[in-house]
Design an enzyme around this catalytic site. Structure first.
Site: not given
Length: 167
Positions: A50-52
């Site tokens: 999700a951060c990527t």
């Protein structure tokens, strides 16, 4: 969480460098604000799916690529060497800062007490800070898959740039 109208806390953190022979460089909010508005984007972990997606979607926006007076900082509690590898693997074109003790996330009031059995993790959040250190946009979530409204962030940044050019 700090909100619109609050004063952003000053900070200096180590981060990724675009200079070829420099692995780690120190960055300060005040130094960046001397050039124009700053987007401070907290995220949980390097390489978290999700951060990527969040950081890559931010990197794909062209409004900070074409205006060198806008600084974008991605901030997490991961270390700078992890940030460097993450930035290289995902071709992230802005600086990733290491808030390894969580003090900056805590100052912005976006630090989890615990997240999935990890301590000192920043919540997914985004702030736009004007040149007077006033927060013009503040967003945070408990859900790792949620993202801020980048169109709204872009509009606020454009408005700040227009205000600066009219001075």
């Amino acid at each position: 969480m700090l909100t619109e109208g609050d004063t952003a806390p000053a900070f200096t953190l180590p981060g990724t460098s675009t200079e070829e022979d420099v692995l780690v460089k120190e960055y300060s909010l005040d130094d960046a604000l001397a050039n124009g508005p700053v987007v401070v984007n907290f995220y949980l972990f390097d390489f978290h799916p999700a951060c990527t997606e969040q950081l890559c979607s931010l990197d794909n926006l062209s409004w900070f690529d074409i205006d060198e007076d806008i600084t974008v900082f991605g901030v997490s509690t991961d270390r700078t060497f992890s940030h460097r590898r993450f930035a290289e693997s995902e071709e992230i074109g802005f600086t990733l800062l290491s808030d390894s003790d969580g003090s900056v996330a805590d100052a912005f009031d976006v630090l989890y007490d615990e997240f999935e059995q990890h301590r000192l993790i920043a919540k997914r959040s985004a702030f736009v800070v004007d040149t007077d250190r006033r927060i013009e946009y503040a967003w945070s979530t408990e859900e790792p898959a949620e993202r801020p409204d980048w169109a709204e962030v872009s509009e606020i940044v454009r408005g700040l740039r227009a205000d600066d050019s009219g001075r």
